[in-house]
Design a protein around this motif. Sequence first.
Motif: not given
Lengths: 224, 224, 224, 224
Positions: D27-36, D62-64, D92-97, D119-121
Amino acid sequence: MEKQFEGFRANLEESSRLRERIRVVAAEMESVTRIMHSNLLLVHQSLPISEVLEKAAGQIEKLKGLYGRLAEILHECPGQYYRYHGDWRSETQTAVSLVAFLHWLETGNLLAHEGAEKKLGLGDSEFGLDIEDYLIGICFMSNELPRYVVNQVTAGDYDSPRKVLKFLTDLHAAFRMLNLRNDFLRKKFDGMKYDLRRVEEVFYDVKIRGLSPVDAAQEQTQQT
Amino acid sequence: MEKQFEGFRANLEESSRLRERIRVVAAEMESVTRIMHSNLLLVHQSLPISEVLEKAAGQIEKLKGLYGRLAEILHECPGQYYRYHGDWRSETQTAVSLVAFLHWLETGNLLAHEGAEKKLGLGDSEFGLDIEDYLIGICFMSNELPRYVVNQVTAGDYDSPRKVLKFLTDLHAAFRMLNLRNDFLRKKFDGMKYDLRRVEEVFYDVKIRGLSPVDAAQEQTQQT
Amino acid sequence: MEKQFEGFRANLEESSRLRERIRVVAAEMESVTRIMHSNLLLVHQSLPISEVLEKAAGQIEKLKGLYGRLAEILHECPGQYYRYHGDWRSETQTAVSLVAFLHWLETGNLLAHEGAEKKLGLGDSEFGLDIEDYLIGICFMSNELPRYVVNQVTAGDYDSPRKVLKFLTDLHAAFRMLNLRNDFLRKKFDGMKYDLRRVEEVFYDVKIRGLSPVDAAQEQTQQT
Amino acid sequence: MEKQFEGFRANLEESSRLRERIRVVAAEMESVTRIMHSNLLLVHQSLPISEVLEKAAGQIEKLKGLYGRLAEILHECPGQYYRYHGDWRSETQTAVSLVAFLHWLETGNLLAHEGAEKKLGLGDSEFGLDIEDYLIGICFMSNELPRYVVNQVTAGDYDSPRKVLKFLTDLHAAFRMLNLRNDFLRKKFDGMKYDLRRVEEVFYDVKIRGLSPVDAAQEQTQQT
């Protein structure tokens, strides 16, 4: 525009946090009612009712505590009971069905709405037991009765079908007075007639084989 | 048991009567918003905006009156706003989308939550405009913009894509700040990006053909 | 870019080849469990259990061999058991249900998780029997019991309902201790109560007609 | 039987707790990728790329951190990466994109699988970036390109279509080398051809109107 949406963000997040807190309590409720249901199922194996009741009683205290926590959470947002109501109503319906079944085992009577509120620590003017939830819970309780009666007869209690049939017939008649909308409660009530029918069949089986205590008594009298 | 169910009957019937009264008001709302939508659609046919606004303004007054009636009905059952909320919320979302579109046509700005409440005669502490309904209404309004921009360009207004794109980009960015749950609002917001993309495409078409007033002005300057 | 994708191609093709090899083994498993199920169904036709068991035992050896082949394949890609797990799990659930039913016919007891692993040649630390698959297999086995009990009574074995009911009641109570997520296993477990109810009904029929061996014995005593 | 199920209960609850912990991180990942994503969207409004990159870079850190937390959680259950993989793979797919789009904006090149891991650690032998997740993320990135090119042209960058088209054509050709199964990745790749087609159309528009810098240069040369 940005400032306004900043406000919305705060507002939506507060509402999310609230829902999350409710979710945690509802999950604990689900777990408590599951254990309570397990305990009550022992009645089908003809365990002494006093023993069954004792086991279940402890769980009711836990439920009461959980409703207390829920009331505190909702106290923070007055007038929004029905906004979040859907997040714990199915747990409440199960809880009502269990305490009502317990009460019926103890007394042979229907647990009244007020009685259910008291048992669950509800009934506060702000945080009461929704009438539709109560009625749905009663329908769920009715679903337990055919199985109960079958197992009681198997265990040699040939008088239980008569008693259960009397109770279920009265309950069904009382429900029929209600002008139900075409919704979940209506569907659950429609299912009650199958419980009634099954109990009637069991009563018929017992009567036709002369196992009913009344008949047996009469027969003895006649033979004398 | 009978006496208790007599009470439930009265209770359920009162709730049914209330729902019926809400249903009547919601149906009138639906009818008024339908007319208002028809009036607003004339903007796509390039009618003078003042004329379009005038026609629609009368309907807003009617809506205000209907919300007043709704408020009276709900005043009778304090704390139950969210119990019946589902029965008129889709009408409210449509109403918000229309008054927001109207306001945007008039001013070029987003109608704020408070402004929407005022226009619809809501905003009473007991009977306000739910924030999610407001946001869904804004998403619905966004759905009108691609069509509006296409028709404006067709009618020769080559500057509208730039203005609409600016507005929609800001609106989209503001929404992205919100942490939306996976629900109806989220789905509607997800659709907003297609509106944005479509407006970008129209702006692109206008630019690439050198029809944009800014480019035209530059070209003129260069030629001078 | 091309070189990298060349690597992906090799990687995806290796994974495809692996899946294909798993698919071949899983198809053989499906075929073996189908034959084994056919053999076990003879128990409903009241064939001597020893004969039924013998026929099925040969298939278990084949299954063991197939799991050995699967273990070899997965040995080539350590840490990826759960990556491919979905490709043979339904076959495993069926296999568990069959060996557990067989074991119950032989001993009257539940085949433990460890016992199931041993019978299927699993239990290696790297390649064990997933607990959820075991539990789902046990639910499938429970689905066989109502039919079994009906056929046993038809064949004149009036004591089997009592024995099966005892077993199934204990099994159901044990499952109720688990806090199941809202998934496939939960759904399968929810179905177990219908098996229980059906067996209760058969036991009821036998009792009410005085066919139960216990009652018959009592009656004889009374008559003496 | 009870003791065995006691063990299952402990086992299932541990697995539930693990899933719950993963859910929180996801859920935190989702939130970070949304801001990104919000930050990256500014590129469509022709903000200087350096500024866009800077804003987004903080989110990558933050994602890392979040992947670090995930790795710790999964470290507790070796060999079960793929058992829980589904619970964070869409994030993860969103983060990669997003990191791939960022990298492309910076360098004009495709972010390699290894680069994305760095990049994603990720990239630990135990907790790497699944190749299919990487490829799906790259498909998601491709979906941003048509919009990017449209907005670049609108902002007067007439050379971007040529550059994007070159990149996307190579990417599409590289994907075509892969033998994709009939699954989610295949579906996403099938969508890439629409991105390609749209970019080709924009390039065509620019060429036919003589806006392409190469043509403009040639024209000038010819005129001289």
